[in-house]
Motif scaffolding. Sequence first.
Motif, PDB file in Angstrom:
ATOM      1  N   ILE A  87       0.876  -1.171   0.000  1.00 53.32           N
ATOM      2  CA  ILE A  87       0.000   0.000   0.000  1.00 53.32           C
ATOM      3  C   ILE A  87       0.914   1.221   0.000  1.00 53.32           C
ATOM      4  CG2 ILE A  87      -1.780   1.266   1.251  1.00 53.32           C
ATOM      5  CD1 ILE A  87      -2.544  -1.475   2.525  1.00 53.32           C
ATOM      6  N   THR A  88       0.748   2.074  -1.003  1.00 53.76           N
ATOM      7  CA  THR A  88       1.624   3.226  -1.165  1.00 53.76           C
ATOM      8  C   THR A  88       0.800   4.503  -1.264  1.00 53.76           C
ATOM      9  OG1 THR A  88       3.238   1.856  -2.344  1.00 53.76           O
ATOM     10  CG2 THR A  88       3.454   4.250  -2.610  1.00 53.76           C
ATOM     11  N   VAL A  89       1.253   5.538  -0.557  1.00 52.15           N
ATOM     12  CA  VAL A  89       0.692   6.874  -0.724  1.00 52.15           C
ATOM     13  C   VAL A  89       1.733   7.705  -1.470  1.00 52.15           C
ATOM     14  CG1 VAL A  89       1.496   7.704   1.547  1.00 52.15           C
ATOM     15  CG2 VAL A  89      -0.381   8.875   0.380  1.00 52.15           C
ATOM     16  N   TYR A  90       1.257   8.460  -2.438  1.00 51.71           N
ATOM     17  CA  TYR A  90       2.113   9.323  -3.256  1.00 51.71           C
ATOM     18  C   TYR A  90       1.767  10.775  -2.964  1.00 51.71           C
ATOM     19  CZ  TYR A  90       2.566   5.042  -6.051  1.00 51.71           C
ATOM     20  OH  TYR A  90       2.797   3.754  -6.478  1.00 51.71           O
ATOM     21  N   ALA A  91       2.761  11.598  -2.700  1.00 56.68           N
ATOM     22  CA  ALA A  91       2.584  13.052  -2.619  1.00 56.68           C
ATOM     23  C   ALA A  91       2.895  13.579  -4.018  1.00 56.68           C
ATOM     24  CB  ALA A  91       3.539  13.660  -1.597  1.00 56.68           C
TER      25      ALA A  91
END
Length: 181
Positions: free
Chosen positions: A140-144
């Motif tokens: 699970i990855t969050v990208y800014a």
Amino acid sequence: MKKTFLTLFTTILISLSCFAQTFTLKSNDIGGQATKEQVFNSFGCTGDNKSPQLSWSNVPEGTQSFAVTMYDPDAPTGSGWWHWVVFDIPATETGLKQSAGNLSLNLAPKGAIQSNTDFGQPGYGGPCPPEGHGFHQYIITVYALKTAKLGLDKTATPAMVGYNLNSNTLAKASLVMYYKR
């Protein structure tokens, strides 16, 4: 004595600056293993199919939006399996609520777009690896992102979203959970 104290104090400050906070992703719902709450409810799996609660902090300067993905690189497809793709999350948000991936509950932030997954529809589809295939990792990855909008809609493929994410990412942070059946 004063000089020694000043030197020691300066050394400590320099050392602490090396531990600057970085973009971080956390979850109150997941640990190292997926649970029945996150597991898909189809394809032979009997889970609750709830997307996990996520929160992020230490957002990089210049962030205009966020995106979140969940990917299984161990799926026996030759290209992995995309379980969740969300983008155009406003920069004012600091996370996603549990079950935000369920489109019918309308829990995702206003303006966020959940596009197609490898299940062939938008929204969250939890872990459900083939029986006896061993542990799969679910990243699970969050990208800014440096853009407020990716210019895509809910019909965008995960590959097209990924292409746009890669060219607009300022920073990213990930969590990994494992599941087998």
